[in-house]
Design an enzyme around this catalytic site. Structure first.
Site, mmCIF file in Angstrom:
data_model
loop_
_atom_site.group_PDB
_atom_site.id
_atom_site.type_symbol
_atom_site.label_atom_id
_atom_site.label_comp_id
_atom_site.label_asym_id
_atom_site.label_seq_id
_atom_site.Cartn_x
_atom_site.Cartn_y
_atom_site.Cartn_z
ATOM 1 N N ASN A 208 -18.928 -38.261 21.394
ATOM 2 C CA ASN A 208 -19.990 -37.495 20.740
ATOM 3 C C ASN A 208 -20.169 -38.011 19.325
ATOM 4 O O ASN A 208 -19.502 -38.960 18.910
ATOM 5 C CB ASN A 208 -19.665 -35.996 20.758
ATOM 6 N N ASP A 276 -15.573 -32.213 26.747
ATOM 7 C CA ASP A 276 -15.271 -31.230 27.792
ATOM 8 C C ASP A 276 -14.829 -31.895 29.089
ATOM 9 O O ASP A 276 -14.068 -31.313 29.867
ATOM 10 C CB ASP A 276 -16.503 -30.365 28.061
ATOM 11 N N PRO A 304 -8.418 -30.790 29.420
ATOM 12 C CA PRO A 304 -7.660 -29.596 29.048
ATOM 13 C C PRO A 304 -8.340 -28.869 27.896
ATOM 14 O O PRO A 304 -8.938 -29.491 27.017
ATOM 15 C CB PRO A 304 -6.298 -30.153 28.627
ATOM 16 N N ASP A 305 -8.258 -27.555 27.913
ATOM 17 C CA ASP A 305 -8.832 -26.721 26.856
ATOM 18 C C ASP A 305 -7.757 -26.528 25.788
ATOM 19 O O ASP A 305 -6.871 -25.673 25.914
ATOM 20 C CB ASP A 305 -9.280 -25.381 27.434
ATOM 21 N N ILE A 306 -7.826 -27.336 24.742
ATOM 22 C CA ILE A 306 -6.757 -27.351 23.741
ATOM 23 C C ILE A 306 -6.694 -26.025 22.984
ATOM 24 O O ILE A 306 -5.612 -25.457 22.773
ATOM 25 C CB ILE A 306 -6.952 -28.530 22.775
ATOM 26 N N LYS A 341 -11.347 -17.783 24.480
ATOM 27 C CA LYS A 341 -10.260 -18.717 24.172
ATOM 28 C C LYS A 341 -8.994 -18.001 23.709
ATOM 29 O O LYS A 341 -7.892 -18.537 23.826
ATOM 30 C CB LYS A 341 -10.690 -19.698 23.083
#
Length: 405
Positions: A208, A276, A304-306, A341
């Protein structure tokens, strides 16, 4: 607090120079001694006699003073102080500091010193907002230069906006923090920054437009408040700051591993723009374009969703701050993200192309906590970082960091 401390005060050329006289009085009242340096431009706004009289010491103005230079006076002067303060620090002085110039006494002292330097910028609002000034500010911050101000208000030129030099008492407080341990002394803060690169093959990747400016500024601001900072950064275009532990990574999975390895921490700020998804079927060799061959098909897997992982981690920091880069319904999406989250705070911003925020030098953020939403004005990214760092310091010294916002 300042008893026995010695301050080398460099007074630049600007109408705010009159405030330096009050700063000298406050410093001496707090027990510090002041070695005053007046630039040629500064002497157009305050007189050498008034500065020397208030400091109670000889004034230094000329680089080639034969009496002192026989003993390398500028080197002695630059290193005998506990802290170097530049107030006011003009756009020109900032540019010369950033460029490493040493063509007069003030700039030579700043190059020769081995002590920390605190600047109090003061200039016209347009000069402050000019891209060159903001570039210089970012470079100085990375070099470890401390900054206080500027403030927003009416200026002598008749314009209103950011550019007023911080008030003398505000500068005095910043000096006390710089010479003390700082409110975050003994605290370990983890900061993530920059983009992640998810490989398609050995030479191509998905990424990005994150420059890493905001995360770098946050790490610098936390460092300046005395924190021990672990800075986990993707391949950003903004160089990492000095004075922090830098862990360079490429992918989201590498970032998560580095973050977990850095625990425990008192606080964590997740400013990185993590991809993502990653390419599940990344090629081991460079994909070749062949006439008549079918186009390659990319299969994606979720990264993974850190933020969520650390928010529920066994070694969860007492304060977890996430960032939300949105392009629509910014606050609503960010509020939902905070709950989803499990983090304490979310710093939300609009990164639509028309805002110029992604990769730009300014930011407009909304701080979202249990207490509600706090809207901040459009500010240079270093100033956003300083405000956020101050809030983190306040939270970590409170009984329950999650309730402080």
């Amino acid at each position: 607090m300042l008893a026995g401390k010695r301050i080398l005060l460099i007074i630049g050329g600007g109408i705010a120079a009159y405030k330096s006289l009050e700063l000298i009085r406050l410093l001496r009242g707090a027990g510090a001694s002041v070695a005053p340096v007046l630039t040629r431009a500064g002497s157009e706004f305050v007189t050498p006699l008034s500065v020397a009289a208030l400091a109670g010491e000889p004034l230094h103005q000329d680089l080639f003073d034969l009496t002192t230079e026989a003993e390398m006076g500028h080197i002695q002067l630059s290193r005998a102080a506990d802290l170097v303060v530049v107030a006011p620090c003009t756009a020109d002085l900032m540019a010369r500091m950033a460029g490493g110039h040493a063509d007069d006494l003030a700039s030579t002292l700043l190059m020769a010193t081995d002590k920390r330097v605190l600047i109090a910028p003061a200039m016209n609002v347009r000069m402050w907002q000019h891209p060159a000034t903001q570039r210089n500010l970012a470079l100085l911050a990375r070099d470890g230069i401390l900054v206080t101000g500027p403030e927003v208000g009416d200026m002598a030129c008749g314009e209103t906006g950011p550019g007023r030099m911080a008030e003398p008492r505000t500068i005095l407080a910043a000096i006390e923090v710089a010479l003390g341990a700082g409110p975050l002394a003994g605290k370990h803060v983890l900061v993530t920054s920059g983009p992640t690169h998810e490989p398609i093959d050995p030479v191509r990747y998905i990424a990005n437009r994150s420059s890493g400016q905001q995360g770098t500024a946050v790490a610098s601001a936390l460092r300046d408040l005395g924190a021990r900072v672990t800075f986990v950064t993707g391949p950003a275009s903004t160089p990492p700051p000095q004075g922090v532990t830098v862990v360079a990574i490429e992918s989201a999975r590498e970032m998560l591993a580095a973050v977990e390895a850095a625990l425990p921490a008192d606080a964590a700020v997740f400013a990185a723009a993590v991809a993502d998804w990653r390419v599940k079927n990344a090629a081991g060799q460079k994909l070749k374009k062949q006439a008549g061959a079918p186009l390659p098909t990319l299969e994606f897997a979720e990264n993974p969703d850190i933020l969520a992982t650390i928010s529920r981690h066994a070694q969860r920091p007492s304060l977890v701050v996430g960032f939300a880069a949105e392009t629509e319904t910014v606050v609503a999406h960010a509020q939902a993200k905070r709950l989803r989250k499990g983090c304490d705070w979310i710093v939300a911003n609009d990164v639509s192309p028309t805002t110029g925020i992604m990769g730009g030098g300014e930011n407009v953020v909304h701080l979202i906590t249990d207490a509600g939403v706090e809207d901040w004005p459009r500010l240079p990214k270093p100033e956003v970082a300083r405000r956020l760092a101050a809030r983190i310091a306040e939270a970590l010294t409170a009984t329950d960091p999650k309730d402080t916002a």
